[in-house]
Design an enzyme around this catalytic site. Structure first.
Site, PDB file in Angstrom:
ATOM      1  N   SER A   1       0.886  -1.166   0.000  1.00 48.25           N
ATOM      2  CA  SER A   1       0.000   0.000   0.000  1.00 48.25           C
ATOM      3  C   SER A   1       0.920   1.211   0.000  1.00 48.25           C
ATOM      4  O   SER A   1       2.087   1.097   0.413  1.00 48.25           O
ATOM      5  CB  SER A   1      -0.856   0.020   1.278  1.00 48.25           C
ATOM      6  OG  SER A   1      -1.433   1.288   1.472  1.00 48.25           O
TER       7      SER A   1
ATOM      8  N   TYR B   1      -1.594  -0.442  10.607  1.00 47.60           N
ATOM      9  CA  TYR B   1      -1.587  -0.640   9.150  1.00 47.60           C
ATOM     10  C   TYR B   1      -0.259  -0.141   8.575  1.00 47.60           C
ATOM     11  O   TYR B   1       0.412  -0.856   7.821  1.00 47.60           O
ATOM     12  CB  TYR B   1      -2.779   0.100   8.532  1.00 47.60           C
ATOM     13  CG  TYR B   1      -3.062  -0.273   7.087  1.00 47.60           C
ATOM     14  CD1 TYR B   1      -3.588  -1.519   6.759  1.00 47.60           C
ATOM     15  CD2 TYR B   1      -2.813   0.625   6.054  1.00 47.60           C
ATOM     16  CE1 TYR B   1      -3.859  -1.862   5.443  1.00 47.60           C
ATOM     17  CE2 TYR B   1      -3.080   0.300   4.732  1.00 47.60           C
ATOM     18  CZ  TYR B   1      -3.609  -0.951   4.428  1.00 47.60           C
ATOM     19  OH  TYR B   1      -3.871  -1.276   3.111  1.00 47.60           O
TER      20      TYR B   1
END
Ligand SMILES: NC(=O)c1ccc[n+]([C@@H]2O[C@H](COP(=O)([O-])OP(=O)(O)OC[C@H]3O[C@@H](n4cnc5c(N)ncnc54)[C@H](OP(=O)(O)O)[C@@H]3O)[C@@H](O)[C@H]2O)c1
Length: 238
Positions: A141, A154
């Site tokens: 990501s 995350y």
């Protein structure tokens, strides 16, 4: 796109979102695809959908953060197909926004267990099956590189997975296996429900477009230096 005919791919988290789109892109090009995930109903629906699209698809339940389940999943892949050409480490989890001092330790561990440890477990079990000329794609990501307040687990798990990806690239080079980092920005999938349900979906990239970029990268000749697939909304930000 002949290169996919008769090849075998595993797509973790292939029952929805980006994983399902990648499974479709590969399957409709003649690749045999095995998907996994935890939600049995979603796996069944994905198999029905992809079979209707003409794909040779199979599925098995697997929680990638569970070492025994990961072992059993790749053992089943070995039993059915013998070897693997493509490993798409896509499964991932996000979390509700929270500053570190309010973050529940078990929630932090859950996210790291999926995004980092789970990716490690899948690589560890899949590498002995990957053939020379094979490709591993790790779906990271922009959060592997860019800071998002409230997203510590995350951010940390994806940055760790990027480091893992970079080590794997060097370790697997001599075996003729390429390792690519997939670095998407905002993609219109269900994951946004976990931290920003009202995010502007119309500005996001589609899962289908991410999948097309992945397939294009997989078609690059083995002597091409391509370490990263990076794409996101044209606006840069949401
Ligand atoms: N959407 C974005 O904006 C975006 C941007 C950059 C990167 N990504 C990354 O893209 C990947 C796919 O996400 P998505 O956007 O497609 O989200 P999604 O629609 O929520 O899909 C997540 C997938 O991961 C699977 N999964 C989650 N935990 C799992 C576990 N413990 N074991 C096995 N499978 C698990 C889910 O299946 P089950 O729930 O059935 O287990 C599902 O198939 C993730 O790694 C995510 O971090 C997404």
């Amino acid at each position: 796109m002949q290169i996919f005919t008769g090849k075998t791919a595993v797509v973790t988290g292939g029952n929805r979102g980006i994983g399902l789109a990648i499974a479709r892109e590969l399957g409709t090009r003649g690749c045999r695809v095995v998907i996994c995930g935890r939600d049995a109903n979603a796996l069944e629906s994905a198999v029905t959908e992809l079979k209707n699209d003409g794909c040779a698809i199979s599925a098995k339940g697997c929680d990638i953060s569970n070492p025994a389940q990961v072992d059993a999943f790749f053992q089943a892949v070995r039993d059915h197909f013998g070897t693997l050409d493509f490993l798409i480490n896509n499964a991932g989890a996000a979390h509700a926004l929270a500053h570190v001092e309010q973050f529940a330790p078990e929630e932090f561990c859950r996210v790291v267990d999926v995004n980092l440890i789970g990716t490690f477990l899948c690589c560890r079990s899949a590498i002995p099956l990957l053939r020379a000329g094979g490709v591993m794609v790790n779906n990271l990501s922009v959060a592997a590189l860019q800071t998002f307040v409230g997203m510590s687990a995350y951010n940390a798990s994806k940055a760790g997975a990027l480091a893992l990806t970079n080590v794997l690239r060097e370790e697997l080079r001599e075996k003729g296996i390429r390792v690519l980092a997939l670095v998407p920005g905002a993609v219109d999938t269900e994951i946004w429900q976990q931290f920003w349900p009202e995010a502007p979906r119309e500005k996001m990239v589609s899962a289908a477009d991410v999948a097309r970029a992945v397939v294009l990268a997989l078609t690059m000749p083995a002597n091409t230096s391509i370490d990263e697939i990076r794409l996101g909304p044209a606006s840069g930000v949401l």
